[in-house]
Enzyme design. Structure first.
Site, PDB file in Angstrom:
ATOM      1  N   ASP A  20      -2.039  37.271  19.630  1.00  0.00           N
ATOM      2  CA  ASP A  20      -2.343  38.570  19.006  1.00  0.00           C
ATOM      3  C   ASP A  20      -1.207  39.056  18.105  1.00  0.00           C
ATOM      4  OD1 ASP A  20      -4.984  39.660  20.499  1.00  0.00           O
ATOM      5  OD2 ASP A  20      -3.750  38.569  21.929  1.00  0.00           O
ATOM      6  N   HIS A  22      -1.622  39.702  14.830  1.00  0.00           N
ATOM      7  CA  HIS A  22      -2.261  40.749  14.009  1.00  0.00           C
ATOM      8  C   HIS A  22      -1.525  40.950  12.683  1.00  0.00           C
ATOM      9  CE1 HIS A  22      -5.400  42.270  16.735  1.00  0.00           C
ATOM     10  NE2 HIS A  22      -4.567  41.933  17.711  1.00  0.00           N
ATOM     11  N   ASP A  60      -6.208  35.837  17.115  1.00  0.00           N
ATOM     12  CA  ASP A  60      -5.884  37.054  16.357  1.00  0.00           C
ATOM     13  C   ASP A  60      -4.561  36.919  15.617  1.00  0.00           C
ATOM     14  OD1 ASP A  60      -8.216  38.317  16.950  1.00  0.00           O
ATOM     15  OD2 ASP A  60      -7.394  39.715  18.417  1.00  0.00           O
ATOM     16  N   ASN A 128     -11.080  37.465  18.011  1.00  0.00           N
ATOM     17  CA  ASN A 128     -12.228  38.264  17.591  1.00  0.00           C
ATOM     18  C   ASN A 128     -11.973  38.994  16.273  1.00  0.00           C
ATOM     19  OD1 ASN A 128     -10.324  39.807  19.264  1.00  0.00           O
ATOM     20  ND2 ASN A 128     -11.686  41.531  18.909  1.00  0.00           N
ATOM     21  N   HIS A 129     -10.712  39.125  15.872  1.00  0.00           N
ATOM     22  CA  HIS A 129     -10.417  39.769  14.591  1.00  0.00           C
ATOM     23  C   HIS A 129     -10.541  38.789  13.428  1.00  0.00           C
ATOM     24  CE1 HIS A 129      -8.838  43.898  15.492  1.00  0.00           C
ATOM     25  NE2 HIS A 129      -8.865  43.385  16.710  1.00  0.00           N
ATOM     26  N   HIS A 217      -9.404  33.473  24.503  1.00  0.00           N
ATOM     27  CA  HIS A 217      -9.265  34.784  23.853  1.00  0.00           C
ATOM     28  C   HIS A 217     -10.496  35.618  24.195  1.00  0.00           C
ATOM     29  CE1 HIS A 217      -7.372  37.314  20.659  1.00  0.00           C
ATOM     30  NE2 HIS A 217      -8.602  37.816  20.606  1.00  0.00           N
ATOM     31  N   HIS A 245      -6.081  38.190  23.640  1.00  0.00           N
ATOM     32  CA  HIS A 245      -6.951  39.348  23.409  1.00  0.00           C
ATOM     33  C   HIS A 245      -6.457  40.606  24.126  1.00  0.00           C
ATOM     34  CE1 HIS A 245     -10.439  41.617  22.227  1.00  0.00           C
ATOM     35  NE2 HIS A 245     -10.771  41.858  23.464  1.00  0.00           N
ATOM     36  N   HIS A 247      -3.731  43.162  25.065  1.00  0.00           N
ATOM     37  CA  HIS A 247      -2.490  43.480  24.371  1.00  0.00           C
ATOM     38  C   HIS A 247      -1.346  43.849  25.305  1.00  0.00           C
ATOM     39  CE1 HIS A 247      -3.927  44.207  19.976  1.00  0.00           C
ATOM     40  NE2 HIS A 247      -4.505  43.149  20.520  1.00  0.00           N
TER      41      HIS A 247
END
Length: 697
Positions: A20, A22, A60, A128-129, A217, A245, A247
């Site tokens: 993650d 991001h 992610d 998923n992002h 994830h 996934h 955080h």
């Protein structure tokens, strides 16, 4: 641990673990725009400093499904800077790479490409992002994969059955089986586990000599009956699960006493929401695997922006003020000022000696003003700290406990905005808001053709993936399906039609048929688009067609965007003008796009008129399943504890010619097994202390 380098021999895998990242989160923010990039740079620099064998990312990598040019440019620049070079690779891949890396035209690991010079290979699943979208099921990771910077694995192309084939790595005497499963809507994956439709393949030879590492994830904490994946669903032969996934940083491995494997949850490297889970200190992990033994070293991230959150319940300060106290609002504001100042002072103390930590921290004060208190002007209050914090607009969050929820449904005139505001919307999903709306709505505004779930998924695609025609396409398909059902039943009168429609709608709620219908709608839409492939389409139109979403969080398949161009004129590009649409003489498909008259006519017809229209589509039915599981207790211990893996009895030989055996979900092993922590201080410098055996009861 002071002598890790002495233990890094030719038999030890060194793997840097992160999830993650991001990249691109709030990249347009003047203060926080570079946070995700700075932390990713630190992660890659840490990998190069520790001379790891590979980097494992748990999904992610990007925050947006369609990263900006700046985001992709920064990512490619950093990967090229830290992961390319002359350092040799000390491990080999034994598995069939055409199966492991099935999303690219170059189906082999990047360091074996004769045109590339890779020093640290990166293996990553999608989240998923940055999940795959479009008719070809591509995601941003596939761009990096095609350019040879990232090895994208764990992508399942089937929505009916999943077979997870491991990437088999070999270094000296250590054998590592790397499993990966990219993000899949939780409800769908939950149902597939229950129906034994998830299979993990294992090497047939020397099964007990492989260290099995699985990267996933999905939701780990329970958000609903099926909106998460219980740890008990995973196969018991696994040794370590890297869970993406979630955080919250719970990177210290915790043991699942039922399945006898360990789970590590690295958490995100940047705070994407102002919630308590994000306030935990951020870490990445340096995993060492030697034979069947493992050790996970926590590495704190120094470039992460500090985040402090605190809750204040005004009713608990009756010794200072009550709702009837004169100038109570001023006194509440002074209390909040003191709380924010305390958090700022704590942040400044922690930042001493850490020059890489951003100067302005994130501060969140959640104020519960239930009991008759009034809120104050948060914008004016935030101006006092505008030069000291990174999030002045989100500094104060007022909330009030809900009261008399059952009385809402009895009211005639409902203020839906108040209903939604009383819920803590942080982390709430779009489909949850849609469900709440229709639960509280009057009978006159309830859905007639669509179900709440179908409408929720379509709106989610509109909000999250910018699929502007998702709702329209779903309505069109459901209308034609209902027409066919009414024709088959021979219903004629308007009253009978309304009754039959209600029965038909209720019969599909919460079943596989509801999801299959949406999936079939998108499949037929794709087929129609392929039939029109001979039409002279502009390049930008083709780019739009590639944005059809295949897998969304909701478990259903959304509908594709219309095939119209972006411009309004009838001329194309270049010398023909700047319009991007098709020429006026081109035929336009019926029933697609908001500019088509046939679509508007379809929406304006009554049910009796629509009953006369022909239907052409069929549905597929499926059975729903339920499964009861026990809730898990997760240990969030923050200590560095070496982990050792017990040895297993030798596996029986097999005469099959295949190199893998299928291992279905929820299968049981006949031999005793287990992984045990060794927290003895005597052997603190040796993460590979001998195994201690555990048995299943």
């Amino acid at each position: 641990m002071t002598s890790e380098n002495n233990l890094d021999d030719e038999d030890t895998f060194k793997i840097l673990i992160a999830t993650d990242v991001h990249l691109g989160y709030l990249e347009k923010d003047a203060i926080r725009g570079n946070d995700s990039y700075n932390t990713f740079d630190e992660i890659l620099k840490c990998a190069k400093t520790n001379q790891v064998d590979l980097i494992l990312l748990g999904g992610d990598l990007f925050h947006e499904n369609k990263p900006t040019r700046r985001c992709l440019h920064n990512c490619i620049t950093m990967l090229r800077k830290y992961c390319m070079g002359d350092s040799p690779i000390h491990f080999n891949i034994l598995s069939d790479q055409t199966i492991n890396f099935n999303t690219t035209q170059f189906p082999w690991v990047n360091y074996q490409d004769e045109n590339l010079n890779i020093s640290i290979p990166v293996f990553s699943i999608h989240g998923n992002h940055d999940d795959p979208t479009g008719a070809e099921g591509l995601c941003a990771l596939d761009l990096l994969s095609a350019s040879g910077l990232v090895n994208h694995f764990g992508h399942s192309h089937s929505v009916e059955k999943i077979e997870i084939s491991p990437v088999l790595l070999h270094k000296g005497s250590t054998k590592l089986a790397l499993y990966g499963l990219g993000s899949i809507p939780d409800e769908r994956l939950y149902r597939m586990f229950v129906n034994n439709q998830v299979t993990m393949l294992r090497p047939k030879e020397d099964q007990d000599e492989w260290f099995n590492l699985f990267t996933i994830h999905q939701n780990r904490s329970k958000h609903g009956p099926t909106n998460y994946i219980p740890e008990q669903f995973l196969d018991e032969f696994l040794d370590l699960v890297v869970w993406g996934h979630e955080h919250e940083c719970l990177i210290t491995p915790t043991r699942n006493e039922q399945q006898l494997f360990y789970v590590t949850q690295p958490g995100s490297s940047v705070a994407t929401s102002l919630s308590p889970g994000e306030a935990t200190k951020k870490h990445i992990g340096l995993l060492r695997v030697k034979g069947r033994k493992m050790n996970l070293q926590k590495i704190p991230l120094k470039t992460v922006r500090q985040f402090f959150i605190q809750d204040v319940v005004l009713a608990d300060y009756q010794d200072l003020f009550t709702p009837e106290t004169p100038q109570v609002t001023k006194k509440v504001e002074n209390l909040c000022y003191a709380k924010v100042t305390e958090m700022l002072e704590e942040a400044e103390r922690e930042r001493l000696g850490c020059p890489l930590t951003p100067e302005k921290p994130l501060i969140r004060l959640r104020v519960d003003y239930s009991g008759g208190f009034e809120s104050f002007n948060t914008a004016r209050f935030s101006q006092k700290f505008v030069d000291r914090i990174a999030n002045p607009k989100d500094l104060i969050h007022f909330l009030r406990r809900r009261e008399q929820k059952e009385d809402i449904k009895d009211e005639v005139n409902i203020d839906y905005s108040k209903i939604l505001k009383t819920t803590a919307v942080e982390g709430l999903r779009v489909e949850d808001l849609v469900k709440q709306f229709f639960e509280a709505a009057e009978q006159t505004v309830q859905l007639s053709l669509l179900t709440e779930q179908g409408m929720g998924k379509a709106i989610q695609e509109f909000v999250d993936k910018d699929e502007k025609d998702a709702v329209e396409e779903l309505i069109t398909y459901q209308l034609e399906k209902t027409q066919r059902h009414l024709q088959a039943r021979g219903v004629i009168t308007e009253q009978d039609i309304d009754t039959e429609i209600q029965k038909f709608r209720d019969s599909k709620k919460n079943t596989n048929e509801e999801e299959n219908e949406i999936r079939e709608a998108i499949n037929r839409a794709k087929a129609h688009r392929l039939e029109r492939a001979d039409e002279p389409l502009d390049k930008d139109i083709l780019d739009d067609l590639a944005d059809v979403d295949m897998d969304s969080d909701g478990g259903s398949v959304p509908t594709p965007p219309p095939t119209r161009g972006r411009g309004r004129g009838s001329r194309g590009r270049g010398s023909r003008g700047r319009g991007r649409g098709a020429t006026a003489s081109e035929p336009k498909p019926a029933g697609r796009g908001r500019a088509h008259k046939s679509s508007a006519a379809t929406q304006s017809r009554s049910i009796m008129q629509a009953f006369q229209a022909p239907s052409q589509r069929s549905s597929r039915t499926g059975a729903s399943s339920s499964y009861l599981v026990d809730e898990l207790t997760i240990d969030d211990s923050d200590e560095d504890i070496p982990v050792t893996k017990a040895s297993r009895p030798p596996a029986r030989s097999s005469s099959s010619s295949s190199s893998f055996t299928k291992h279905g979900s929820q299968s049981q092993s006949q031999s005793s097994r287990g992984v045990a922590f060794d927290d003895s201080d005597d052997d603190e410098d040796n993460p590979f202390k001998g195994p201690s055996r555990g048995s299943r009861r």
